[in-house]
Design a protein around this motif. Structure first.
Motif, short mmCIF file in Angstrom:
data_model
loop_
_atom_site.label_atom_id
_atom_site.label_comp_id
_atom_site.label_asym_id
_atom_site.label_seq_id
_atom_site.Cartn_x
_atom_site.Cartn_y
_atom_site.Cartn_z
N UNK A 118 18.04 105.99 62.30
CA UNK A 118 18.66 104.69 62.06
C UNK A 118 20.10 104.76 62.55
N UNK A 119 20.56 103.70 63.23
CA UNK A 119 21.87 103.80 63.87
C UNK A 119 22.53 102.44 64.06
N UNK A 120 23.83 102.49 64.36
CA UNK A 120 24.57 101.30 64.80
C UNK A 120 24.93 101.53 66.25
N UNK A 121 24.46 100.63 67.11
CA UNK A 121 24.72 100.71 68.54
C UNK A 121 25.62 99.56 68.96
N UNK A 122 26.44 99.80 69.98
CA UNK A 122 27.41 98.79 70.40
C UNK A 122 27.43 98.62 71.90
N UNK A 123 28.01 97.49 72.32
CA UNK A 123 28.25 97.24 73.74
C UNK A 123 29.33 98.19 74.25
N UNK A 128 34.44 102.63 68.93
CA UNK A 128 34.27 103.29 67.64
C UNK A 128 34.07 102.23 66.55
N UNK A 129 33.81 102.69 65.34
CA UNK A 129 33.51 101.77 64.24
C UNK A 129 34.68 100.83 63.94
N UNK A 130 35.90 101.34 64.09
CA UNK A 130 37.06 100.49 63.80
C UNK A 130 37.12 99.29 64.74
N UNK A 131 36.56 99.44 65.94
CA UNK A 131 36.55 98.33 66.91
C UNK A 131 35.62 97.19 66.50
N UNK A 132 34.84 97.39 65.45
CA UNK A 132 33.93 96.33 65.01
C UNK A 132 34.63 95.21 64.26
N UNK A 157 37.43 102.32 56.48
CA UNK A 157 38.11 101.42 55.54
C UNK A 157 37.92 99.94 55.89
N UNK A 158 36.72 99.61 56.36
CA UNK A 158 36.36 98.22 56.60
C UNK A 158 35.24 97.83 55.65
#
Length: 331
Positions: A118-123, A128-132, A157-158
């Motif tokens: 299971x994962x979080x994929x991005x463009x 990184x996660x902070x960029x979300x 911390x989001x």
């Protein structure tokens, strides 16, 4: 005439006694069951494929266990809750939600523990996660997607309030991401592997939350007695399929490959993100007071309450049963 009536009466009485005797015997044996098959619901996830492999190998057929393929886990939950199906492959967080809503069920098998599947994929422009922050994140309308996203965002911390949630069903993850309607997606194999091959960037996976994503087989309590033998057949077929995967990996992966549209090599890589406990490991996980699975569920329940994914802590002490697996082990 009286003799004729007397004979008829005796036949009726004898018939009544015969029916009562059959019912008594059935109740005594504890195996009074419906002739209809056990309807078992799943969505497309690599960890559930041994069920379909078991069916294809002939370990059960549609007269005993009928696999109902749903487009998403949300659909599986709805059908299970509405009693359209009697058994379901679910994650433990989904089981906790159903218990909170009062559904009486039994957990009878640990199918797999996610270790990266299971994962979080991005463009490409999200590094990184902070960029979300402020980005559109596709999440299936079920407990698991929200749970994974919440746990991931905590690391930087989001919270979910810092992103824009877009409801996307599992069967739409791939197309929605590739058409760039979302900046990121919470997904799982086989979609995870296909999107990575298409250039997606992986920001987070279930290795970062060990032992928190556990897939289990559950059965409705009101179907427990009706489908005992069918359930045992399904469980036995599951372990026979796991054994076949281990002993005949090339043949097994070719069969799985046709269903989930990944190459055998992609499946081998994806399997590294899963652990499917064998029969003895399952017995160890489900047995005991409390069982290791119950303790795991208790910890998970606390995390979900802390993140407003559950309204209150849920206890599964009466819902986890090793009895069906003990019967499989004894035969």
């Amino acid at each position: 005439m009286r003799r004729k009536r007397l004979s008829v009466a005796l036949v009726v009485v004898a018939g009544v006694f015969a029916v009562l005797a059959i019912e008594t015997l059935e109740n005594w044996s504890g195996k009074r069951e419906t002739e209809t098959p056990l309807l078992l619901g799943t969505n497309l996830w690599l960890g559930y494929e041994p069920l379909f492999l078991a069916r294809d190998l002939g370990h059960f057929d549609e007269n005993s266990v009928r696999l109902v393929e749903c487009a998403s886990s949300s659909q599986v939950i709805r059908q299970f809750r509405d009693n359209t199906i009697q058994a379901a492959a679910l994650t433990m967080d989904e089981v906790l939600l159903l218990r909170e809503r009062g559904l009486d069920l039994r957990v009878v098998l640990v199918m797999d523990i996610s270790q990266g599947g299971d994962a979080i994929l991005a463009q490409g422009d999200v590094q990184d996660l902070a960029d979300l922050r402020g980005r559109k994140v596709g999440v299936e309308n079920s407990a698991l997607g929200a749970f994974v996203l919440t746990r991931a965002l905590q690391k930087v911390d989001l919270s979910v309030q810092d992103v824009t949630i877009v409801s996307v069903e599992a069967d739409e993850h791939e197309q929605t991401f590739l058409s760039q309607k979302i900046d990121a997606v919470v997904t799982f194999d086989p979609v995870r592997s296909r999107l990575l091959a298409a250039g997606a960037i992986q920001l987070f996976d279930s290795n970062d939350m060990p032992n928190e994503i556990v897939d289990v087989l559950v059965v409705r309590a009101d179907a427990w007695e009706q489908h005992q033998s069918h359930l045992i057949t399904a469980l036995r077929g599951w372990f026979q399929a796991l054994e076949y995967l281990e002993q005949n990996p090339d043949e097994a992966l070719r069969s799985v490959s046709l269903r989930i549209k990944l190459t055998p090599e992609q499946i081998r890589q994806s399997q590294k993100g899963l652990h499917a406990p064998n029969l003895q490991q399952n017995l160890s996980l489900l047995a005991g007071q409390p069982s290791p699975l119950e303790e795991n569920a208790h910890r998970l329940s606390k995390v979900m309450v802390d993140n407003a994914l559950l309204g209150k802590e849920v206890v599964l002490s009466d819902c986890i049963s090793a009895e069906p697996l003990m019967e499989v082990s004894a035969r």
